[in-house]
Design an enzyme around this catalytic site. Structure first.
Site, PDB file in Angstrom:
ATOM      1  N   ARG A 193      36.003 -53.113 -35.105  1.00 41.63           N
ATOM      2  CA  ARG A 193      37.146 -53.640 -34.827  1.00 41.63           C
ATOM      3  C   ARG A 193      37.159 -55.247 -34.353  1.00 41.63           C
ATOM      4  O   ARG A 193      37.588 -55.379 -33.109  1.00 41.63           O
ATOM      5  CB  ARG A 193      38.302 -52.688 -33.984  1.00 41.63           C
ATOM      6  CG  ARG A 193      38.399 -51.374 -34.608  1.00 41.63           C
ATOM      7  CD  ARG A 193      39.436 -50.670 -33.907  1.00 41.63           C
ATOM      8  NE  ARG A 193      38.743 -50.348 -32.527  1.00 41.63           N
ATOM      9  CZ  ARG A 193      37.770 -49.167 -32.334  1.00 41.63           C
ATOM     10  NH1 ARG A 193      37.427 -48.275 -33.319  1.00 41.63           N
ATOM     11  NH2 ARG A 193      37.303 -48.722 -31.237  1.00 41.63           N
ATOM     12  N   GLY A 194      36.344 -55.997 -35.191  1.00 38.70           N
ATOM     13  CA  GLY A 194      36.129 -57.344 -34.412  1.00 38.70           C
ATOM     14  C   GLY A 194      37.658 -57.732 -34.093  1.00 38.70           C
ATOM     15  O   GLY A 194      38.649 -57.644 -34.980  1.00 38.70           O
ATOM     16  N   ARG A 195      37.500 -58.717 -33.511  1.00 41.38           N
ATOM     17  CA  ARG A 195      38.710 -59.536 -32.943  1.00 41.38           C
ATOM     18  C   ARG A 195      38.378 -60.946 -32.870  1.00 41.38           C
ATOM     19  O   ARG A 195      38.680 -61.924 -31.999  1.00 41.38           O
ATOM     20  CB  ARG A 195      39.129 -59.111 -31.435  1.00 41.38           C
ATOM     21  CG  ARG A 195      39.809 -57.800 -31.635  1.00 41.38           C
ATOM     22  CD  ARG A 195      39.983 -57.041 -30.222  1.00 41.38           C
ATOM     23  NE  ARG A 195      41.062 -56.251 -30.017  1.00 41.38           N
ATOM     24  CZ  ARG A 195      40.820 -54.877 -30.186  1.00 41.38           C
ATOM     25  NH1 ARG A 195      39.399 -54.463 -30.506  1.00 41.38           N
ATOM     26  NH2 ARG A 195      41.816 -54.033 -30.103  1.00 41.38           N
ATOM     27  N   GLU A 196      37.869 -61.387 -34.128  1.00 38.05           N
ATOM     28  CA  GLU A 196      37.665 -62.965 -34.241  1.00 38.05           C
ATOM     29  C   GLU A 196      38.638 -63.839 -34.365  1.00 38.05           C
ATOM     30  O   GLU A 196      39.780 -63.603 -34.934  1.00 38.05           O
ATOM     31  CB  GLU A 196      36.616 -63.121 -35.184  1.00 38.05           C
ATOM     32  CG  GLU A 196      35.211 -62.183 -35.576  1.00 38.05           C
ATOM     33  CD  GLU A 196      35.366 -61.069 -36.025  1.00 38.05           C
ATOM     34  OE1 GLU A 196      36.361 -60.456 -36.241  1.00 38.05           O
ATOM     35  OE2 GLU A 196      34.136 -60.501 -36.470  1.00 38.05           O
ATOM     36  N   GLU A 222      31.480 -56.913 -24.913  1.00 40.38           N
ATOM     37  CA  GLU A 222      30.825 -58.318 -25.333  1.00 40.38           C
ATOM     38  C   GLU A 222      32.080 -59.164 -25.434  1.00 40.38           C
ATOM     39  O   GLU A 222      33.179 -58.939 -25.837  1.00 40.38           O
ATOM     40  CB  GLU A 222      30.200 -58.552 -26.580  1.00 40.38           C
ATOM     41  CG  GLU A 222      29.435 -59.630 -26.968  1.00 40.38           C
ATOM     42  CD  GLU A 222      28.271 -59.592 -27.953  1.00 40.38           C
ATOM     43  OE1 GLU A 222      27.669 -58.677 -27.930  1.00 40.38           O
ATOM     44  OE2 GLU A 222      28.393 -60.297 -28.964  1.00 40.38           O
ATOM     45  N   ASP A 225      32.601 -63.554 -26.739  1.00 37.48           N
ATOM     46  CA  ASP A 225      31.682 -64.395 -27.107  1.00 37.48           C
ATOM     47  C   ASP A 225      32.227 -65.838 -27.566  1.00 37.48           C
ATOM     48  O   ASP A 225      33.809 -66.020 -27.847  1.00 37.48           O
ATOM     49  CB  ASP A 225      31.437 -64.055 -28.783  1.00 37.48           C
ATOM     50  CG  ASP A 225      30.521 -62.455 -28.662  1.00 37.48           C
ATOM     51  OD1 ASP A 225      29.864 -62.565 -27.741  1.00 37.48           O
ATOM     52  OD2 ASP A 225      30.392 -62.095 -29.849  1.00 37.48           O
ATOM     53  N   THR A 237      35.710 -67.166 -31.288  1.00 34.44           N
ATOM     54  CA  THR A 237      35.786 -66.387 -30.142  1.00 34.44           C
ATOM     55  C   THR A 237      35.921 -64.947 -30.604  1.00 34.44           C
ATOM     56  O   THR A 237      36.446 -64.642 -31.914  1.00 34.44           O
ATOM     57  CB  THR A 237      36.989 -66.726 -29.084  1.00 34.44           C
ATOM     58  OG1 THR A 237      37.972 -66.372 -29.940  1.00 34.44           O
ATOM     59  CG2 THR A 237      37.003 -68.225 -28.692  1.00 34.44           C
ATOM     60  N   GLU A 258      31.133 -68.524 -30.093  1.00 30.66           N
ATOM     61  CA  GLU A 258      29.848 -68.671 -31.010  1.00 30.66           C
ATOM     62  C   GLU A 258      30.354 -70.111 -31.715  1.00 30.66           C
ATOM     63  O   GLU A 258      31.209 -70.366 -32.098  1.00 30.66           O
ATOM     64  CB  GLU A 258      29.774 -67.650 -31.988  1.00 30.66           C
ATOM     65  CG  GLU A 258      29.272 -66.310 -31.257  1.00 30.66           C
ATOM     66  CD  GLU A 258      29.194 -65.178 -32.419  1.00 30.66           C
ATOM     67  OE1 GLU A 258      28.434 -64.505 -32.584  1.00 30.66           O
ATOM     68  OE2 GLU A 258      30.407 -64.898 -33.034  1.00 30.66           O
TER      69      GLU A 258
END
Length: 352
Positions: free
Chosen positions: A139-142, A111, A113, A129, A115
């Site tokens: 392991r989110g990469r926000e 994915e 993103d 993002t 948002e």
């Protein structure tokens, strides 16, 4: 497996002639009509097409949100939409423009993103993002940003350039984030074909101050307008072999203007991030117990002093940015809004 696929891609690209590369340089990034590239996803009559078929309004009300999806999946490319966001009280509202293959790979999806996160009346929309590869949701990469304009007054372009070696996020042609693929990322870098999605939905559980402020349906319907939809990618059906068509497309993507980060682009990206970056996982020393994600680049630690140990910026914040509202700005904003006063004056952000 990932290394084998990457090696195969490199071999395929090396087999492409220079004539093919030059021919591919004219990658088409012009907008497509909705019917040509997309189809409704959910929401029924909460998805409203314009008479000319080139723009779409997505609405959220008590019954449902809404969304659409591309008819094809793509293996890299450039994808863009001009979006005008709902105004007034939008706490809990999420408008998303993203790439995903969750319908095909529910347990190991990729994915990419954008948002857009609503807020209380008089407070700023924020942009987030994120990327996932191979189901790496743990392991989110926000990253989150404030915007240098009011996104409710007119359309602004949000775009993703996805190549085999990097992902670049753009707003109005300015790069705001670059994620460079490094070997240590392994399967965390999105690599499987993805479709392009646009949605509006109720994110009350998390979108505004961690869920403190929910969607208030007394202000519904919330409407987001999408136009200038761009699908400039390599159709998944072609692959990277198949007589060279996929390889030529991959080369076209990697050599296109949107994929090449020039010194001027990097300088513009640094300026945007210095002024508008609210949070980055790259400086979050709490979330992963001090572990730094492999693609994060701050070798000399020069940026670290600008961030708290939990990843939030010391320079950019809701409380410190503030607004200036001189009469001239108010008049200009009223004119730009077609006669209605803006609750969020354009050009009034104190970024420095």
């Amino acid at each position: 497996m990932a290394a084998t696929c990457a090696a195969a891609l490199v071999v395929a690209l090396m087999m492409v002639s220079w004539a093919a590369v030059l021919a591919a340089a004219s990658l088409d990034t012009s907008p497509v009509p909705f019917q040509a590239g997309f189809m409704p996803l959910f929401g029924g009559d909460n998805l409203v097409r314009s008479p000319d078929g080139r723009s779409v309004r997505l609405k959220l009300d008590r019954r449902t949100g809404s969304g659409f999806v591309s008819k094809s999946a793509y293996h890299h490319g450039y994808f863009s939409a001009s979006i005008k966001l709902p105004d007034d009280h939008t706490a809990g509202v999420v408008v998303a423009f993203y790439l995903s293959n969750g319908d095909v790979f529910p347990r190991n999806h990729d994915e990419v993103d954008f948002e857009l996160l609503g807020n209380r009346r008089g407070h700023e929309w924020r942009v987030q993002t994120n990327i996932y590869g191979n189901g790496s949701t743990s392991r989110g990469r926000e990253e989150r940003y404030l915007l240098p304009f009011d996104p409710t007054l007119r359309h602004h372009a949000y775009a993703v350039a996805w190549t085999p070696t990097a992902i670049v996020f753009y707003i109005d042609g300015t790069p705001i984030r670059e994620v460079v693929r490094v070997p240590a990322m392994a399967g965390d870098f999105p690599s499987k074909p993805m479709s392009v999605y646009a949605t509006i939905w109720d994110g009350s559980a998390w979108a505004t101050e961690g869920g403190r402020y929910k969607v208030d349906y007394a202000h519904a319907p919330f409407a987001a307008d999408f136009s200038k939809l761009v699908l400039s990618g390599c159709p998944a059906a072609v692959g990277v072999g198949g007589g060279g068509g996929g390889a030529r497309c991959a080369v076209a993507v990697m050599t296109a203007e949107f994929a090449v980060m020039t010194p001027a682009k990097r300088a513009a990206m640094r300026r945007f991030r210095r002024r508008h970056l609210l949070y980055t996982v790259c400086h979050d020393r709490v979330r992963y117990n001090g572990t730094v994600l492999p693609e994060c680049d701050d070798a000399d630690g020069s940026e670290r002093d600008d961030f708290h140990r939990w990843g939030e910026s010391k320079r950019v914040s809701h409380s410190r940015r503030g607004y200036r509202q001189p009469q001239q700005l108010q008049r200009e904003d009223k004119d730009a809004a077609g006669g209605r006063p803006s609750t969020w004056p354009i050009g009034s952000l104190r970024a420095d």
